[in-house]
Structures are given as C-alpha cells and as structure tokens.
Design a protein around this motif. Structure first.
Motif, mmCIF file in Angstrom:
data_model
loop_
_atom_site.group_PDB
_atom_site.id
_atom_site.type_symbol
_atom_site.label_atom_id
_atom_site.label_comp_id
_atom_site.label_asym_id
_atom_site.label_seq_id
_atom_site.Cartn_x
_atom_site.Cartn_y
_atom_site.Cartn_z
ATOM 1 N N ALA A 127 2.432 5.526 -4.914
ATOM 2 C CA ALA A 127 2.366 4.271 -4.163
ATOM 3 C C ALA A 127 0.918 3.842 -3.950
ATOM 4 O O ALA A 127 0.594 2.649 -4.046
ATOM 5 C CB ALA A 127 3.078 4.439 -2.820
ATOM 6 N N ILE A 128 0.045 4.799 -3.659
ATOM 7 C CA ILE A 128 -1.376 4.479 -3.501
ATOM 8 C C ILE A 128 -1.956 3.962 -4.806
ATOM 9 O O ILE A 128 -2.700 2.970 -4.840
ATOM 10 C CB ILE A 128 -2.141 5.727 -3.008
ATOM 11 N N TYR A 129 -1.617 4.617 -5.897
ATOM 12 C CA TYR A 129 -2.098 4.199 -7.215
ATOM 13 C C TYR A 129 -1.598 2.794 -7.551
ATOM 14 O O TYR A 129 -2.370 1.955 -8.066
ATOM 15 C CB TYR A 129 -1.622 5.207 -8.259
ATOM 16 N N ASP A 180 -0.981 -3.962 -7.470
ATOM 17 C CA ASP A 180 -1.005 -4.997 -6.436
ATOM 18 C C ASP A 180 -2.410 -5.459 -6.097
ATOM 19 O O ASP A 180 -2.576 -6.510 -5.451
ATOM 20 C CB ASP A 180 -0.323 -4.488 -5.166
ATOM 21 N N LEU A 181 -3.418 -4.668 -6.472
ATOM 22 C CA LEU A 181 -4.824 -4.963 -6.159
ATOM 23 C C LEU A 181 -5.046 -5.138 -4.663
ATOM 24 O O LEU A 181 -5.878 -5.935 -4.221
ATOM 25 C CB LEU A 181 -5.291 -6.213 -6.917
ATOM 26 N N ASP A 182 -4.291 -4.385 -3.870
ATOM 27 C CA ASP A 182 -4.417 -4.403 -2.412
ATOM 28 C C ASP A 182 -5.200 -3.153 -2.000
ATOM 29 O O ASP A 182 -4.620 -2.127 -1.633
ATOM 30 C CB ASP A 182 -3.034 -4.436 -1.763
ATOM 31 N N LEU A 183 -6.519 -3.242 -2.071
ATOM 32 C CA LEU A 183 -7.338 -2.065 -1.820
ATOM 33 C C LEU A 183 -7.274 -1.584 -0.375
ATOM 34 O O LEU A 183 -7.245 -0.368 -0.144
ATOM 35 C CB LEU A 183 -8.791 -2.360 -2.222
ATOM 36 N N PRO A 184 -7.258 -2.452 0.649
ATOM 37 C CA PRO A 184 -7.114 -1.931 2.016
ATOM 38 C C PRO A 184 -5.817 -1.155 2.235
ATOM 39 O O PRO A 184 -5.812 -0.114 2.896
ATOM 40 C CB PRO A 184 -7.167 -3.200 2.877
ATOM 41 N N ALA A 185 -4.699 -1.645 1.667
ATOM 42 C CA ALA A 185 -3.434 -0.918 1.804
ATOM 43 C C ALA A 185 -3.497 0.418 1.090
ATOM 44 O O ALA A 185 -3.016 1.436 1.597
ATOM 45 C CB ALA A 185 -2.281 -1.760 1.264
ATOM 46 N N ALA A 186 -4.095 0.436 -0.104
ATOM 47 C CA ALA A 186 -4.246 1.693 -0.830
ATOM 48 C C ALA A 186 -5.152 2.653 -0.052
ATOM 49 O O ALA A 186 -4.880 3.858 0.005
ATOM 50 C CB ALA A 186 -4.825 1.429 -2.218
ATOM 51 N N ALA A 187 -6.211 2.136 0.543
ATOM 52 C CA ALA A 187 -7.113 2.981 1.323
ATOM 53 C C ALA A 187 -6.412 3.544 2.550
ATOM 54 O O ALA A 187 -6.614 4.706 2.916
ATOM 55 C CB ALA A 187 -8.351 2.189 1.730
ATOM 56 N N ALA A 200 -4.251 6.284 1.437
ATOM 57 C CA ALA A 200 -5.077 7.431 1.057
ATOM 58 C C ALA A 200 -5.584 8.176 2.286
ATOM 59 O O ALA A 200 -5.656 9.414 2.285
ATOM 60 C CB ALA A 200 -6.248 6.966 0.203
ATOM 61 N N VAL A 201 -5.930 7.451 3.342
ATOM 62 C CA VAL A 201 -6.388 8.106 4.571
ATOM 63 C C VAL A 201 -5.251 8.898 5.211
ATOM 64 O O VAL A 201 -5.449 10.020 5.700
ATOM 65 C CB VAL A 201 -6.954 7.056 5.560
ATOM 66 N N VAL A 202 -4.046 8.333 5.209
ATOM 67 C CA VAL A 202 -2.884 9.066 5.735
ATOM 68 C C VAL A 202 -2.649 10.337 4.938
ATOM 69 O O VAL A 202 -2.425 11.423 5.503
ATOM 70 C CB VAL A 202 -1.634 8.158 5.717
ATOM 71 N N MET A 203 -2.713 10.218 3.623
ATOM 72 C CA MET A 203 -2.519 11.394 2.778
ATOM 73 C C MET A 203 -3.652 12.395 2.967
ATOM 74 O O MET A 203 -3.432 13.612 2.943
ATOM 75 C CB MET A 203 -2.438 10.952 1.314
ATOM 76 N N VAL A 262 -12.558 5.139 4.494
ATOM 77 C CA VAL A 262 -12.116 4.844 5.859
ATOM 78 C C VAL A 262 -12.491 3.419 6.249
ATOM 79 O O VAL A 262 -11.685 2.683 6.841
ATOM 80 C CB VAL A 262 -12.714 5.871 6.844
ATOM 81 N N LEU A 263 -13.719 2.994 5.912
ATOM 82 C CA LEU A 263 -14.145 1.632 6.248
ATOM 83 C C LEU A 263 -13.302 0.593 5.514
ATOM 84 O O LEU A 263 -12.957 -0.453 6.080
ATOM 85 C CB LEU A 263 -15.622 1.453 5.908
ATOM 86 N N LEU A 264 -12.961 0.890 4.263
ATOM 87 C CA LEU A 264 -12.125 -0.040 3.509
ATOM 88 C C LEU A 264 -10.745 -0.175 4.127
ATOM 89 O O LEU A 264 -10.160 -1.265 4.157
ATOM 90 C CB LEU A 264 -12.017 0.431 2.057
ATOM 91 N N SER A 265 -10.206 0.941 4.636
ATOM 92 C CA SER A 265 -8.885 0.883 5.280
ATOM 93 C C SER A 265 -8.931 0.112 6.594
ATOM 94 O O SER A 265 -7.883 -0.337 7.069
ATOM 95 C CB SER A 265 -8.360 2.296 5.518
#
Length: 306
Positions: free
Chosen positions: A262-264, A270-277, A280-283, A59-62
């Motif tokens: 898409a998260i993976y 893309d190495l976009d960890l905030p977007a992936a986070a 992941a939070v939405v999922m 959550v903090l990463l997002s």
C-alpha cells in the motif's frame, strides 16, 4: 641502610608511579576524545546523510499539508476504510508466516542439534548461506517448481494425465505464506542452535535418568533454559517478515494488499507522498517496537549466558 630504601629512593619511586599513572590517565583521555571524534564523524558524515536525514525528511513529509504543518495524512490514513483491511491482511500474513517459520526453524534446529545425521553439518552451513539469498529469488524458485507451468506441476499433469496443471496456488496468500516460511525459517535456526549449544547437557542427562521422556525433557528442561535464544530468533523472524516486500511484489495478487504494498502504491501509482510517508512512519513504529523487544530479549540472553 641500603640505598634502595633511602628516603630519596622512595620519593623517586613514588614520583615515577605518579608520572606513570598520569601518563596512563592522559592516554585514556586521548582515547576517549578520539572515540568521541570518531562517533561524531560517523554521526555527521555516515549516519547523518544515510539514516538520520532520510528519517527526518520522512517524518516531515508525513506532517506536510497544503498549508504547512498538518496531521491530515495520518487522519486520512486511519480514516480510510481500506486501511483496516490492509492492516488486517498484513497482520494475518505476518502471524501465519512468521509463526510457521518459527515453529519450523525451532524444529529444524532441534533435529540438527539433538538428532544429528550424516550431512547435518552441511545442512547447517547451507541454512547459514541461505539467509544471504534475496527473498524474491525464493519466490521465483517456487514459481519455476510449483507454479501452474512449473516443472513439478507439469510433471504431475503428465504423470496422472490431467487436463490442467494440478498446482495453482502460488499467486495469492498461500504462495506468499509458503515463500516467507521457506525463506525466514533459517533465520530462526541459527539463534536457536546457538542457544542449544549453551545448554548444560548434564541437566538433560539427569532428567532422562530420572525417567523423563523426550517431550518432558523438551518442555521442562530444554525450552526453559533455551527460551531467550528461541524468543530472539522468533522476534527477528517477525521483524523481517513484517518488512518483507520482494515476495509480496512477486507472488501477491491484486487483492492481496499489505502495508508495504500500500505504501509503494501510494508513492508510485497515486503519487500521494504524504500518505505514503504516513504509512511508512506507522510501519516504522511497528518495526522499531519489534526491534526494541528483540534487543531486550537478546540482552537477557547474553546476560543469562554470563
């Protein structure tokens, strides 16, 4: 007067009862304190590092931006024109796969319970064992059987003297739905069988004796009584299908992008960890909503059984 009914004897008996009650109360308090310490130990040393800390970090990463706390990742996620297509594909596969798996699971459970045949118990045990298999194993099995170079496809090609293998549908939405239906239908069978086992068979026999046919008995007697177990198995199937990744990774094509994929991709390509986070939070929110619904239905099922 007997010594057993003397005032001293009565006083000693009352004192003994009071001491026994106090001892039981003290033992109960000790057990409660031990339970609290055990719970604290699990929370700090097990759930903390394995569950709570990773979720908090996710959550903090997002919420991390270039200048500290920010909702930019969520804004970018929902404003991305591809997000609606990804969520639409995810929901389409979810409802198609989980819906078909639920119908197939209920049908299999009904056949095994109401129309037992030789080997039905063995089939039930196999379905229980089947849920222990990894999902990607089912995907590879289907490839070896029904892929363009699979044994069934090659056999049909040689049998009918075709120029090309006739089966070529696995690597796409058709193969994903087939694999998820095959893998997740057994997850519906077991709760449905347990719900059928709790039915009062006298009601079914009474309905039949009054002239009700099989469909009337099924939809007016069996389903209203067994629906908590059927609903629990169906919701569990939807929950597990929503979080499926192995089958999508093996059978999904480049044009079949779901939310887990898409998260993976955001995290590893893309190495976009905030977007992936953020994704992941939405999922995670979607999964927890389904799990809360599953718990509610399962609680009603247990309460109805009592």
């Amino acid at each position: 007067m007997s010594s057993l009914s003397s005032p001293d004897a009565l006083a000693n008996r009352d004192a003994l009862r009071a001491a026994t009650a106090a001892s039981h109360a003290a033992a109960k308090r000790r057990r409660e304190r031990m339970s609290q310490w055990h719970l604290l130990f699990l929370a700090v040393f097990v759930l903390g590092p394995l569950v709570i800390y990773p979720l908090v970090r996710l959550v903090l990463l997002s919420l991390t931006g270039a200048h500290g706390l920010s909702f930019h990742a969520y804004s970018a996620f929902f404003k991305n024109p591809e997000t609606s297509g990804v969520i639409g594909t995810t929901l389409w596969i979810l409802f198609a796969s989980a819906g078909l798996a639920s119908v197939l699971g209920v049908a299999l459970a009904s056949l095994l319970f109401f129309k037992p045949f030789p080997g039905a118990r063995l089939v039930t045990r196999f379905l229980e064992l089947f849920v222990a298999f990894p999902s990607f194993l089912v995907a590879f099995t289907l490839i070896f059987l029904y892929g363009s170079q699979g044994s069934v496809s090659i056999g049909l090609q040689r049998l009918f003297r075709l120029e090309a293998p006739p089966l070529d549908f696995l690597f796409g939405i058709g193969g994903v739905i087939l694999a998820e239906v095959v893998f997740y239908a057994p997850f519906v069978v077991r709760p449905t069988l347990a719900s059928f086992a709790m039915l009062d068979m006298r009601l079914i026999e009474a309905a039949r004796s009054l002239g009700a046919n099989g469909w009337m008995v099924a939809f007016r007697v069996i389903v209203p009584l067994a629906w908590p177990g059927i609903a629990a198995g169906t919701i569990l199937c939807f929950l597990l299908t929503l979080n499926e990744f192995g089958i999508l990774l093996v059978l999904g094509s480049a044009h079949l992008i779901t939310l887990p994929v898409a998260i993976y991709s955001s995290a590893t390509v893309d190495l976009d960890l905030p977007a992936a986070a953020a994704g992941a939070v939405v999922m995670l929110a979607m999964s927890l909503s389904l799990y809360a619904l599953y718990r509610q239905v399962n609680r009603r099922k247990v309460g109805g059984a009592k």
